[in-house]
Design an enzyme around this catalytic site. Structure first.
Site, PDB file in Angstrom:
ATOM      1  N   GLU A   1       0.802  -1.199  -0.080  1.00 26.58           N
ATOM      2  CA  GLU A   1      -0.073  -0.106  -0.170  1.00 26.58           C
ATOM      3  C   GLU A   1       0.785   1.187  -0.048  1.00 26.58           C
ATOM      4  OE1 GLU A   1      -2.337   0.207   3.575  1.00 26.58           O
ATOM      5  OE2 GLU A   1      -3.159  -1.948   3.101  1.00 26.58           O
TER       6      GLU A   1
ATOM      7  N   LYS B   1       2.265   4.512   1.633  1.00 25.81           N
ATOM      8  CA  LYS B   1       2.300   5.123   2.769  1.00 25.81           C
ATOM      9  C   LYS B   1       2.073   6.544   3.050  1.00 25.81           C
ATOM     10  CE  LYS B   1       5.255   4.986   7.174  1.00 25.81           C
ATOM     11  NZ  LYS B   1       4.997   6.058   7.636  1.00 25.81           N
TER      12      LYS B   1
ATOM     13  N   ASP C   1       1.546  10.250   4.199  1.00 23.22           N
ATOM     14  CA  ASP C   1       2.454  11.137   4.965  1.00 23.22           C
ATOM     15  C   ASP C   1       1.286  12.246   5.820  1.00 23.22           C
ATOM     16  OD1 ASP C   1       4.307  12.277   6.355  1.00 23.22           O
ATOM     17  OD2 ASP C   1       5.119  13.254   4.570  1.00 23.22           O
TER      18      ASP C   1
ATOM     19  N   TYR D   1      -7.504   2.349   6.369  1.00 24.23           N
ATOM     20  CA  TYR D   1      -6.619   0.983   6.022  1.00 24.23           C
ATOM     21  C   TYR D   1      -6.512  -0.155   7.027  1.00 24.23           C
ATOM     22  CZ  TYR D   1      -3.401   4.087   8.376  1.00 24.23           C
ATOM     23  OH  TYR D   1      -2.442   4.930   9.411  1.00 24.23           O
TER      24      TYR D   1
ATOM     25  N   LYS E   1      10.435   2.716   3.035  1.00 22.53           N
ATOM     26  CA  LYS E   1      10.390   4.088   2.944  1.00 22.53           C
ATOM     27  C   LYS E   1      11.027   4.311   1.492  1.00 22.53           C
ATOM     28  CE  LYS E   1      10.108   6.361   6.801  1.00 22.53           C
ATOM     29  NZ  LYS E   1       9.433   7.343   7.594  1.00 22.53           N
TER      30      LYS E   1
ATOM     31  N   CYS F   1      28.845  43.293  -5.394  1.00 26.56           N
ATOM     32  CA  CYS F   1      28.820  41.929  -5.931  1.00 26.56           C
ATOM     33  C   CYS F   1      30.084  41.146  -5.287  1.00 26.56           C
ATOM     34  CB  CYS F   1      29.073  42.155  -7.580  1.00 26.56           C
ATOM     35  SG  CYS F   1      29.354  40.445  -8.380  1.00 26.56           S
TER      36      CYS F   1
ATOM     37  N   CYS G   1      32.887  40.859  -8.407  1.00 26.20           N
ATOM     38  CA  CYS G   1      33.635  41.952  -8.770  1.00 26.20           C
ATOM     39  C   CYS G   1      33.493  43.151  -8.027  1.00 26.20           C
ATOM     40  CB  CYS G   1      33.238  42.135 -10.108  1.00 26.20           C
ATOM     41  SG  CYS G   1      31.709  42.893 -10.492  1.00 26.20           S
TER      42      CYS G   1
ATOM     43  N   CYS H   1      23.946  42.599 -10.447  1.00 28.53           N
ATOM     44  CA  CYS H   1      25.156  42.906 -10.484  1.00 28.53           C
ATOM     45  C   CYS H   1      25.336  44.004 -11.881  1.00 28.53           C
ATOM     46  CB  CYS H   1      26.317  42.164 -10.551  1.00 28.53           C
ATOM     47  SG  CYS H   1      27.911  42.599 -10.960  1.00 28.53           S
TER      48      CYS H   1
ATOM     49  N   CYS I   1      31.580  41.259 -15.242  1.00 27.08           N
ATOM     50  CA  CYS I   1      31.832  40.493 -13.770  1.00 27.08           C
ATOM     51  C   CYS I   1      32.157  39.336 -14.170  1.00 27.08           C
ATOM     52  CB  CYS I   1      30.611  40.946 -13.042  1.00 27.08           C
ATOM     53  SG  CYS I   1      30.605  39.616 -11.691  1.00 27.08           S
TER      54      CYS I   1
END
Ligand code: IVH
Length: 669
Positions: free
Chosen positions: A116, A118, A120, A229, A316, A410, A413, A428, A433
């Site tokens: 089945e 799982k 969450d 389930y 899992k 930056c 540069c 920038c 650069c």
């Protein structure tokens, strides 16, 4: 108060039955059979009847889903039998061990397994007496949990009354998972964020938080779902888990349809692999599969140790979320100058790889999460492979942290970085650069663009830092610098030659890839393809105005502006010229369309080889163009054959697009 007349009693009974049935069809089967207004009408009729004769009211009436006063403190209820937890397995090897142990303990009885999904979410237990829901609880520690009956009653897919008349089924316990669809979760979070409320980290958290709310009215407004389930029925001999799932379905519970009876562990493994791949296609989160021995008699033989059954196990997927620490925030400068903050993390294993960097999108995202250096953070790997920081764990924040402030310059540069009104990103301002230069070359060499093997991040970095290339055009003159390259650390004769060959080979890439490779802002592969199909050559594209570009349906104002901006730059035009000289494809595969040359004027010169000038003129006119005899600033194209003379010179002088016969043939198709 007078007792309700028989007629009212019967009608109420009838209405309840109908409304339960419609709830079932709508929320469990997702196949409603009546329009909403009709449902509302029936509901109102029942409400009115119950208001008139309060004796008619019963807790299992569909009018009573959202009843009950807010609870100050939830009552504790015992779980009998206890709600077990599952041992986890993570690999084929571990699930193989589980299977071996099961078969050993069962001796000569062969097990069937039920695989089945799982979910969450949050485990819940529902108790029915005389066919009606009387109690709903959280798992708690497994032996006792919180009585959240009033909250669970608001979940419309949970039956208040069982859909059966079977005596032995009247007193049962059903267990399952409460959860939220990702989309609903996102919608809910968006509304919360708009209202200035705290957002939930993920659907599971949102579900847990909701089920613990004190006011059922609030719970009713939250989009919670459930899948059943598990079934316990004291009065009836049950034989198989798989048939219990069927029974649950018949009783009116939502049961997930993706379970599978597997004859051996290989089928279980195949199921696991399939769902690991497909998990994103589901509207809700799953974190693995659950494997259960199907036969209940075998389950009994296998028994339980500590808190986990020996007959079931969780298998899992590699976790996609993990907690780690934020060590720092680096700024990454992209090829168009975008400055992206990147999280530097304590390395953590998530989604099958070790992650030490994750995107933080932009400064707004950092502010929204109030992310501070030193924070405990949640790292997530979603459908895409790029990990992201999805939240912090406020309780684990160390002392003395401060809100993050965007630096003013930056990191590469030291030029100023700025943010325009309405833009999420900082930029920038220096086109030279080194980080931008490197980004542009990497993009050019990338698989989707010129696909130059061996020219990845590391190689580009070396070439740029050694000042061997400063732009993409420089790549095509690297051949003359082979000695220098070979001398570079770790390059060597062979890999250098391979790289040079790959660069030379890229000359054959089609125009659309060259266009994409140029890295014009907003021009992705799709737009590049359309441009290559709509324009004869790079020259015509370079001369196109925003209005010309707007004629192409896929090109919006932002793209058009960006293209014009790109070609307005002298430096860019120079690079394009050099790429053309290096022999890259700069002509498209434009297909002839009726009227495609509308408004265009042509001048023909030189000798054409595949057709006469008359034929060419005819073709141009057929497609809506005009042919004139002398070059002026109003000329759109000069079609130049062999030995073109003064007209060619004049066209060059005026900056008129010159197309070769070959380009012309391609264009006309
Ligand atoms: S069966 C003894 N089936 O996983 C069997 N559990 O630790 C107990 N879960 O608390 C649970 N999907 O919240 C089962 N299809 C599924 C499930 C599932 C999710 C959760 C459940 C439980 C935890 C196991």
């Amino acid at each position: 108060m007078p007792p309700p007349p028989r007629q009212a009693l019967q009608r109420a009974e009838q209405l309840r039955k109908e409304l339960h049935d419609h709830d079932y069809r709508y929320y469990v089967l997702a196949e409603p059979v009546i329009p909403d207004e009709k449902y509302d009408r029936l509901m109102r009729e029942l409400q009115d009847l119950e208001a008139e004769y309060p004796d008619l009211r019963s807790p299992d009436s569909p009018t009573q889903r959202v009843g009950g006063e807010p609870t100050k403190e939830f009552r504790t209820v015992a779980h009998d039998p206890p709600m077990l937890s599952l041992a986890n397995t993570y690999s084929e090897e571990e699930i193989g061990d589980f299977d071996r142990r099961v078969r050993e303990l069962l001796g000569d009885q062969k097990p069937l397994y039920v695989a089945e999904l799982k979910f969450d979410g949050i485990a819940i237990a529902l108790k029915y007496r005389n066919g009606a829901l009387v109690q709903g609880a959280t798992r708690g520690d497994g032996t006792q949990g919180d009585d959240i009956t009033n909250n669970l009653r608001t979940i419309r897919s949970i039956p208040l009354v069982l859909r059966t008349k079977e005596k032995a089924m009247m007193n049962i316990e059903v267990r399952g998972e409460a959860f939220m669809h990702r989309k609903d979760f996102e919608g809910m979070n968006a509304a919360r964020s708009a209202a200035g409320e705290k957002v939930f980290i993920n659907p599971r958290n949102a579900t847990a938080g909701t089920l613990k709310m004190q006011d059922p009215k609030v719970v009713a407004s939250r989009p919670i779902q459930m899948y059943a389930y598990f079934l316990f029925a004291g009065g009836k001999e049950l034989t198989r888990h798989s048939s219990n799932l069927e029974t649950l379905r018949a009783l009116g519970f939502p049961v997930n349809s993706n379970s599978k009876v597997c004859r051996n562990i290989d089928e279980v493994i195949a199921f696991w692999k399939r769902w690991e791949e497909k998990r994103e296609s589901l509207p809700y989160d799953i974190d693995g599969i659950v494997v259960k021995v199907d036969s209940l008699r075998q389950q009994e033989t296998l028994g339980t140790i500590a808190k986990s059954p020996r007959w079931a196990v969780a298998f899992k997927f590699a976790p996609r979320q993990a907690q780690t620490r934020l060590k720092g925030i680096a700024l990454q400068v992209g090829r168009v100058g975008t400055v992206t903050p990147v999280a530097e993390l304590e390395p953590v294993f998530v989604g099958g790889t070790t992650v030490s960097r994750a995107t933080l999108h932009n400064i707004d995202y950092i502010r929204e999460l109030d992310l501070r250096i030193g924070d405990a953070v949640i790292v997530e790997k979603g459908g895409d492979v790029i990990p992201k920081v999805s939240g912090t764990v406020p309780s684990l924040r160390p002392r003395g942290t401060v809100p993050y402030v965007m630096p003013a310059s930056c990191p590469d540069c030291r030029s100023r970085i700025y943010r325009e009104e309405g833009e999420a990103n900082y930029f920038c301002e220096n086109a030279e650069c080194p980080a931008q230069v490197q980004g542009r070359i990497e993009h050019f060499a990338h698989r989707g663009a010129m696909d130059i093997e061996g020219l990845g991040e590391a190689a580009v970095e070396t070439l740029v830092s050694m000042k061997l290339v400063a732009n993409v055009a420089d790549l095509y003159s690297l051949g003359g610098k082979k000695k220098t390259l070979v001398a570079l650390e770790r390059w060597g004769e062979k890999s250098t030659q391979n790289l040079l060959d790959a660069i030379a080979g890229s000359r054959k890439q089609p125009f659309r890839r060259v266009l994409f490779g140029l890295g014009i802002r907003h021009v992705g592969t799709g737009v590049a393809k359309v441009l290559a199909e709509s324009f004869f050559s790079i020259d015509t594209l370079a001369r196109a105005t925003e209005e010309d570009l707007h004629l192409i349906p896929q090109v919006g104002p932002k793209i058009a502006e960006s293209i014009v901006h790109f070609f307005a730059d002298k430096h860019n035009r120079e690079i394009v010229r050099r790429l053309k000289d290096a022999g890259l494809s700069m002509t498209g595969t434009a297909r002839s369309q009726k009227g495609m040359l509308n408004g265009k004027t042509f001048v023909l010169t030189g000798t054409l080889s595949s057709c006469t000038r008359e034929e060419a003129s005819h073709l141009i006119e057929e497609n809506g163009g005009k042919v004139v005899s002398s070059v002026s600033k109003n000329t759109s194209f000069l079609l130049a054959g062999e030995d073109a003379g003064s007209k060619l010179a004049r066209a060059r002088e005026l900056g008129i697009a010159v197309i070769s016969e070959e380009e012309f043939t391609k264009l006309i198709g």
